[in-house]
Design a protein around this motif. Structure first.
Motif, PDB file in Angstrom:
ATOM      1  N   ALA A 137      45.064  43.558  33.918  1.00 44.91           N
ATOM      2  CA  ALA A 137      44.466  44.673  33.841  1.00 44.91           C
ATOM      3  C   ALA A 137      43.303  44.932  32.927  1.00 44.91           C
ATOM      4  O   ALA A 137      43.656  44.798  31.831  1.00 44.91           O
ATOM      5  N   THR A 196      40.605  55.666  36.993  1.00 49.34           N
ATOM      6  CA  THR A 196      41.787  56.000  36.037  1.00 49.34           C
ATOM      7  C   THR A 196      41.614  57.443  35.873  1.00 49.34           C
ATOM      8  O   THR A 196      40.903  58.210  36.254  1.00 49.34           O
ATOM      9  N   ARG A 219      39.498  51.164  36.016  1.00 44.36           N
ATOM     10  CA  ARG A 219      40.561  49.862  35.674  1.00 44.36           C
ATOM     11  C   ARG A 219      40.339  48.724  36.840  1.00 44.36           C
ATOM     12  O   ARG A 219      40.296  49.101  38.091  1.00 44.36           O
ATOM     13  N   THR A 235      41.892  45.385  38.355  1.00 45.62           N
ATOM     14  CA  THR A 235      43.014  44.389  38.299  1.00 45.62           C
ATOM     15  C   THR A 235      42.571  43.093  38.974  1.00 45.62           C
ATOM     16  O   THR A 235      41.877  42.790  40.178  1.00 45.62           O
TER      17      THR A 235
END
Length: 165
Positions: free
Chosen positions: A6, A38, A45, A47
């Motif tokens: 993350a 976010t 964010r 991933t």
């Protein structure tokens, strides 16, 4: 071995492109990359799921840490996080096959989101194994087209990733 990271970054134009470019230049194998807003409008964010051993993981984290817009990098442990993907799947759906498809959809707790004379679009949310199993079963019905988001993950801890130690 796959690792999920993350990465919190400043919400600026080109950040995702810089991260993807950095990883591809270093020849890291990115399995998936997903970016989204976010709870804070100035933070995005990302991933990232990468393949490799611990040394590769360390190098990815080291290289990402060099980027100015990166705020924090957290390795998501599978046992301590919730991981999901989203898939939209268009299948052939002749009127005589529809009941079978709807039964499969219900078993996997997916949703039919669009229907036409010849096809259906199904949405499924779950972990990678669930979506893969679902698509395997649907292959018998005739998959026309499919798109998957890639993994997103959130820690089970009671604090935000930016506040983690």
């Amino acid at each position: 071995m796959t690792h999920t990271l993350a990465v919190l970054v400043l919400n600026k134009p080109g950040v995702l492109a810089r991260i993807a470019g950095l990883l591809s230049r270093r020849v890291f194998n990115i399995e998936s990359i997903a970016a989204g807003y976010t709870e804070e409008p100035d933070i995005t964010r990302i991933t990232i799921v990468v393949n490799g051993d611990e040394r590769v993981l360390e190098q990815v984290i080291h290289q990402l840490s060099k980027l100015v817009d990166v705020i924090k990098i957290t390795k998501m442990e599978e046992r301590d996080s919730i991981e999901r993907e989203l898939a939209l799947i268009k299948v052939k759906a002749d009127p005589e096959k529809r009941r079978d498809i709807v039964d499969i959809v219900q078993i996997f707790r997916a949703n039919v989101v669009d229907v036409s004379n010849e096809s259906m679009v199904i949405q499924i949310i779950g972990d990678e194994q669930k979506i893969s199993a679902f698509t395997h079963v649907l292959e018998q019905q005739g998959i026309i087209e499919m798109v998957r988001t890639g993994k997103i993950a959130l820690s089970r801890q009671p604090f935000a990733a930016k506040d983690e130690k």
